[in-house]
Enzyme design. Structure first.
Site, PDB file in Angstrom:
ATOM      1  N   SER A 254       0.851  -1.185   0.000  1.00 43.25           N
ATOM      2  CA  SER A 254       0.000   0.000   0.000  1.00 43.25           C
ATOM      3  C   SER A 254       0.887   1.235   0.000  1.00 43.25           C
ATOM      4  O   SER A 254       2.108   1.138   0.029  1.00 43.25           O
ATOM      5  CB  SER A 254      -0.894   0.008   1.241  1.00 43.25           C
ATOM      6  OG  SER A 254      -0.117   0.351   2.373  1.00 43.25           O
ATOM      7  N   LYS A 255       0.230   2.375  -0.015  1.00 40.93           N
ATOM      8  CA  LYS A 255       0.913   3.681  -0.032  1.00 40.93           C
ATOM      9  C   LYS A 255       2.015   3.781   1.024  1.00 40.93           C
ATOM     10  O   LYS A 255       3.009   4.466   0.828  1.00 40.93           O
ATOM     11  CB  LYS A 255      -0.111   4.793   0.224  1.00 40.93           C
ATOM     12  CG  LYS A 255      -0.903   5.144  -0.985  1.00 40.93           C
ATOM     13  CD  LYS A 255      -0.305   6.368  -1.681  1.00 40.93           C
ATOM     14  CE  LYS A 255      -0.750   6.503  -3.119  1.00 40.93           C
ATOM     15  NZ  LYS A 255       0.271   6.194  -4.101  1.00 40.93           N
ATOM     16  N   ARG A 256       1.753   3.100   2.154  1.00 42.33           N
ATOM     17  CA  ARG A 256       2.732   3.122   3.238  1.00 42.33           C
ATOM     18  C   ARG A 256       4.113   2.675   2.767  1.00 42.33           C
ATOM     19  O   ARG A 256       5.133   3.042   3.310  1.00 42.33           O
ATOM     20  CB  ARG A 256       2.288   2.140   4.325  1.00 42.33           C
ATOM     21  CG  ARG A 256       1.780   2.756   5.559  1.00 42.33           C
ATOM     22  CD  ARG A 256       1.278   1.710   6.517  1.00 42.33           C
ATOM     23  NE  ARG A 256       0.573   0.607   5.875  1.00 42.33           N
ATOM     24  CZ  ARG A 256       0.858  -0.667   6.088  1.00 42.33           C
ATOM     25  NH1 ARG A 256       1.819  -1.010   6.900  1.00 42.33           N
ATOM     26  NH2 ARG A 256       0.160  -1.610   5.478  1.00 42.33           N
TER      27      ARG A 256
END
Ligand code: GLU
Length: 490
Positions: A254-256
């Site tokens: 994910s974006k993380r």
């Protein structure tokens, strides 16, 4: 299995093309190309609240950029179109009506609020919160009453209450699902829009899809789809579910974990060749050791049988390394043209460079090519060559603030001013001569020159950088640094 391989990539256009989507598209594309089959792009835009026209354009453009050209789909057309689900609504409606007439589906009048509150109660009482089948046995009178109230029905699938549905997945192997755990899912919503599970079956059948290759997150949908194929009397395609992609911390990517869209990678200066090669290995391997594959090699060697069952781990360092490798494969002239947009974007150059500037830029590229991991690195590596130099205050503090640095810069200026030409070799000889005259080790004595000229303690090769900068600029920078030191220590 259908005679000819026909596979599809079916993104929901709710944002940019995600890395996981790109991998699904790639595996489908490789499979089609290897088998001489057709690769189809279908836009699954029936979720009107989340689908956008911009997302369709963004996905299409990332696919073109990656070179994953489709044989049928938006822009190209084809015999089984239209290729956007919102243009196929009548087909879903007709199919749902056919199932309704055969009593394989039923009208459900429950409102979203009613469903929500019943779900809440079920959860509270420790029951499974799926649809409770309330409208499955409605009498004609009850239906009429709901109609009179003005309720618009959704159409639900009457799921078999017992038995097992088996999916023979080409990657996961045999997967069994208990039918009693599948609730009567909706096929057509009250507004006439189909749900994903219904539209996908209608379309995969109408488009003669032979193999459904997609992410493992869709495995739980597969029994519902198989039941629909059976209810409709459609041939069932082969299924292949690709392993999840996890971040280095083993949580879903994910974006993380940094950039997750192909577009971001493009903007940061990744090459499509590198991304394709990297994605190919994200869940598939040829042997234990080979990591670099051309597109042709991938088409030849790819096989669903070698796709892993366990999750793939996203490794940004490996992608970066691979990108560096591909950067060094690009012929100099082409690489130079590919970095121009990055220099313009950073405001280092304004217009498209003329022939003379281009040949200077080629020399710039030669000086940094071995250090580049992404095309965007050109900006940080070479910004000192454009306009004014920005001196890094820490470097000034550590390297320039001394009498010795002052002496180095003065002598360097003198030596470089009197050089007959201004080429790398001569510059090197002059500056090494300077070190000897001052009895200083080059590693130390050249640092003040580097900081004065490039602004930083780490830079591309110094002598080449000085040549690229030219005599006038170099002398100006040496003088400016000298004045700065005099002010500071004077
Ligand atoms: N539209 C679905 C998605 O984007 C496609 C799933 C499938 O390939 O069946 O996840």
């Amino acid at each position: 299995m259908a005679e000819r391989v026909r596979v599809r990539f079916a993104p929901s256009p709710t944002g940019f093309l995600h890395i996981g989507g790109a991998r699904t598209a790639l595996y489908n594309w490789l499979f089609a190309r290897q088998k001489g089959g057709a690769f189809i792009l279908r836009i699954e835009d029936t979720d009107r609240s989340r689908s956008t026209e911009e997302a369709i354009q963004a996905i299409v453009s990332s696919m073109h950029w990656l070179g994953l050209e489709w044989d049928e789909g938006p822009e190209t057309g084809g015999d089984f179109g239209p290729y956007r689900q919102t243009e196929r609504l009548s087909l879903y409606e007709e199919t749902a009506q056919r199932l309704l007439a055969q009593k394989k589906t039923y009208c459900c009048y429950c409102t979203p609020d009613e469903l929500k509150s019943r779900r809440r109660v079920a959860l509270k009482e420790g029951r499974t919160p799926g649809y409770d089948g309330r409208c499955r046995e409605l009498t004609a009178r009850e239906r009429d009453e709901f109609e009179k109230e003005g309720r618009r029905p959704a159409i639900r699938f009457a799921c078999p209450r017992e038995g097992t549905t088996v999916a023979n997945d080409l990657i996961k192997g045999e997967t069994r699902f208990e039918n009693r755990l599948i609730d009567d899912f909706i096929l057509l919503r009250a507004d006439g829009f189909p749900t994903y599970n219904f539209a996908v079956v209608v379309d995969d059948n109408a488009m003669r899809i032979s193999h459904v290759i997609r992410g493992e997150d869709h495995l739980p949908n597969t029994p519902k789809q198989i039941l629909l194929y059976q209810a409709l009397g459609f041939p069932i395609p082969d299924f292949a579910h690709l392993p999840m992609i996890l971040g280095p911390d083993r949580k879903p990517l994910s974006k993380r974990h940094g950039a997750t869209s192909v577009e971001e990678y493009r903007r940061n200066g990744y090459l499509p060749e590198a991304i394709l090669n990297y994605l190919a290995l994200l869940g598939w391997s040829y042997d234990e050791k080979t990591t670099l594959f051309t597109g042709e090699e991938l088409i030849e060697k790819f096989s669903l049988g070698n796709v892993s069952r366990s999750p793939a781990i996203w490794d940004p360092a490996k992608l970066e390394w691979m990108n560096g490798h591909y950067i060094r494969q690009i012929p100099l002239k082409e690489l130079t043209l590919r970095i121009v947009p990055f220099l313009r974007e950073a405001g280092l150059i304004k217009d498209f460079p003329d022939a003379e500037e281009l040949s200077w830029l080629e020399r710039v590229v030669v000086s940094i090519r071995d250090r580049m991991k992404v095309l965007g690195d050109v900006v940080t590596l070479t910004d000192f060559l454009f306009g004014e130099v920005k001196l890094d205050p820490q470097a000034v503090e550590r390297v320039l603030k001394s009498d010795e640095a002052l002496r180095v810069l003065a002598l360097a200026e003198e030596k470089l001013a009197s050089l007959p030409g201004f080429r790398k070799d001569g510059i090197e000889r002059a500056l090494r001569g300077m070190c000897e005259e001052l009895s200083l080790k080059p590693a130390k004595a050249l640092q003040p020159v580097r900081v004065a000229v490039t602004g930083k303690t780490v830079s591309p090769p110094l002598f080449e950088s000085i040549e690229l900068l030219g005599r006038e600029q170099t002398l100006q920078r040496l003088k400016k640094a000298r004045n700065l030191i005099s002010d500071k220590i004077g």
